[in-house]
Motif scaffolding. Structure first.
Motif, PDB file in Angstrom:
ATOM      1  N   MET A 234      61.259  26.819  60.737  1.00 12.84           N
ATOM      2  CA  MET A 234      61.423  27.293  62.100  1.00 12.84           C
ATOM      3  C   MET A 234      61.636  26.118  63.045  1.00 12.84           C
ATOM      4  O   MET A 234      60.897  25.138  63.022  1.00 12.84           O
ATOM      5  N   LEU A 235      62.679  26.247  63.871  1.00 17.64           N
ATOM      6  CA  LEU A 235      63.006  25.238  64.869  1.00 17.64           C
ATOM      7  C   LEU A 235      63.059  25.897  66.239  1.00 17.64           C
ATOM      8  O   LEU A 235      63.519  27.033  66.373  1.00 17.64           O
ATOM      9  N   MET A 236      62.612  25.162  67.269  1.00 17.61           N
ATOM     10  CA  MET A 236      62.672  25.665  68.633  1.00 17.61           C
ATOM     11  C   MET A 236      63.757  24.924  69.412  1.00 17.61           C
ATOM     12  O   MET A 236      63.878  23.702  69.306  1.00 17.61           O
TER      13      MET A 236
ATOM     14  N   LYS B  48      59.255  18.213  72.549  1.00 19.18           N
ATOM     15  CA  LYS B  48      59.159  17.126  71.576  1.00 19.18           C
ATOM     16  C   LYS B  48      60.311  17.223  70.582  1.00 19.18           C
ATOM     17  O   LYS B  48      60.132  17.607  69.426  1.00 19.18           O
ATOM     18  N   GLY B  49      61.509  16.892  71.057  1.00 20.46           N
ATOM     19  CA  GLY B  49      62.682  16.952  70.184  1.00 20.46           C
ATOM     20  C   GLY B  49      62.575  15.941  69.059  1.00 20.46           C
ATOM     21  O   GLY B  49      62.561  14.736  69.307  1.00 20.46           O
ATOM     22  N   ASN B  50      62.465  16.437  67.842  1.00 22.87           N
ATOM     23  CA  ASN B  50      62.252  15.546  66.704  1.00 22.87           C
ATOM     24  C   ASN B  50      63.065  15.931  65.475  1.00 22.87           C
ATOM     25  O   ASN B  50      62.823  15.456  64.373  1.00 22.87           O
TER      26      ASN B  50
ATOM     27  N   GLU C 259      73.971  16.817  77.022  1.00 22.19           N
ATOM     28  CA  GLU C 259      72.803  16.843  76.142  1.00 22.19           C
ATOM     29  C   GLU C 259      73.198  16.574  74.699  1.00 22.19           C
ATOM     30  O   GLU C 259      72.519  15.834  73.979  1.00 22.19           O
ATOM     31  N   ALA C 260      74.292  17.184  74.267  1.00 24.10           N
ATOM     32  CA  ALA C 260      74.766  16.986  72.892  1.00 24.10           C
ATOM     33  C   ALA C 260      75.224  15.551  72.659  1.00 24.10           C
ATOM     34  O   ALA C 260      74.998  14.982  71.595  1.00 24.10           O
TER      35      ALA C 260
ATOM     36  N   GLU D 148      72.636  18.669  68.245  1.00 29.71           N
ATOM     37  CA  GLU D 148      71.649  19.522  68.898  1.00 29.71           C
ATOM     38  C   GLU D 148      70.269  19.032  68.491  1.00 29.71           C
ATOM     39  O   GLU D 148      70.051  18.664  67.337  1.00 29.71           O
ATOM     40  N   CYS D 149      69.349  19.045  69.445  1.00 30.21           N
ATOM     41  CA  CYS D 149      68.001  18.533  69.213  1.00 30.21           C
ATOM     42  C   CYS D 149      67.004  19.693  69.264  1.00 30.21           C
ATOM     43  O   CYS D 149      67.079  20.543  70.156  1.00 30.21           O
ATOM     44  N   TYR D 150      66.073  19.697  68.322  1.00 28.02           N
ATOM     45  CA  TYR D 150      65.094  20.777  68.199  1.00 28.02           C
ATOM     46  C   TYR D 150      63.685  20.214  68.062  1.00 28.02           C
ATOM     47  O   TYR D 150      63.497  19.063  67.682  1.00 28.02           O
ATOM     48  N   GLU D 151      62.722  21.081  68.342  1.00 26.96           N
ATOM     49  CA  GLU D 151      61.329  20.769  68.036  1.00 26.96           C
ATOM     50  C   GLU D 151      60.932  21.557  66.796  1.00 26.96           C
ATOM     51  O   GLU D 151      61.097  22.780  66.752  1.00 26.96           O
ATOM     52  N   VAL D 152      60.403  20.861  65.811  1.00 26.62           N
ATOM     53  CA  VAL D 152      60.029  21.502  64.554  1.00 26.62           C
ATOM     54  C   VAL D 152      58.710  22.249  64.706  1.00 26.62           C
ATOM     55  O   VAL D 152      57.727  21.701  65.203  1.00 26.62           O
TER      56      VAL D 152
END
Length: 209
Positions: A131-133, A146-148, A185-186, A199-203
């Motif tokens: 799951m990614l947010m 917290k883009g990681n 952003e990209a 694209e950046c996500y928070e795990v």
């Protein structure tokens, strides 16, 4: 792989993870998107800014561009709640589609509907291993995103942008600033990991096999 993207409104998913979804489709994965609300809304003066019909038509066009199966909820815009009705809709999709990976709203998002979807995703997709947010707006929160986790969408930015351009009513409302903001952003995310666009996500959770 069976992939589910969850969004509160038509355009949230395209903004937050449209490039990743197009990449999944190109890789042969089964991808579906659940949009919880009808997505039409009026301003404080009770003027219709976007009708439900317009939102649906634009969203349907965008998902077709991405190659994603669209599943529509019928909750009212700005009245979405983290409750069993929403949970059951998500659980049904997860079970029927045998979902392996979920993309959903960031828990720290200040938008009421976005928060409800994020909480419901946490609950209803608790057995999904990945799951990614994502972020789908530019507003500040008291929490830090917290883009990681990064996904290279260099080859899929054009498709993401084309899908975003389908949302003409919403883009007109924001003077098309969404396109420039998310492209920037990209580019910034890509710069951090050495690609053109990302694209950046928070795990939330990630299972490596």
């Amino acid at each position: 792989m069976n992939v589910l993207a969850v969004g509160a409104h038509f355009d949230d998913i395209e903004l937050g993870c449209g490039g990743a979804l197009a990449k999944h489709v190109a890789s042969g994965d089964n991808v579906c998107a659940y949009v919880a609300t009808l997505s039409g809304f009026t301003n404080p003066q009770h003027k219709v800014i976007r009708s439900n019909e317009t939102a649906f038509c634009e969203g349907q066009k965008a998902m077709k561009i991405l190659g994603v199966e669209l599943i529509c909820g019928d909750f009212k815009t700005l009245e979405l709640e983290f409750n069993e009705e929403l949970n059951q809709e998500l659980i049904k999709i997860v079970e029927e589609k045998k979902i392996d990976k979920v993309y959903t709203h960031w828990m720290g998002d200040i938008h009421h509907d976005h928060q409800a979807v994020a909480k419901s995703s946490m609950h209803s997709c608790r057995h999904v291993p990945n799951m990614l947010m994502y972020r789908s707006n530019w507003y500040h929160s008291t929490l830090d995103f917290k883009g990681n986790f990064y996904i290279d969408i260099t080859d899929f930015w054009d498709k993401k942008e084309k899908a975003l351009l389908s949302h003409r009513s919403e883009l007109q409302r924001t003077a098309y600033k969404w396109i420039d903001f998310f492209k920037n952003e990209a580019e910034n995310a890509g710069q951090r990991i050495g690609v053109k666009y990302a694209e950046c996500y928070e795990v939330v959770k990630w299972l490596e096999k």
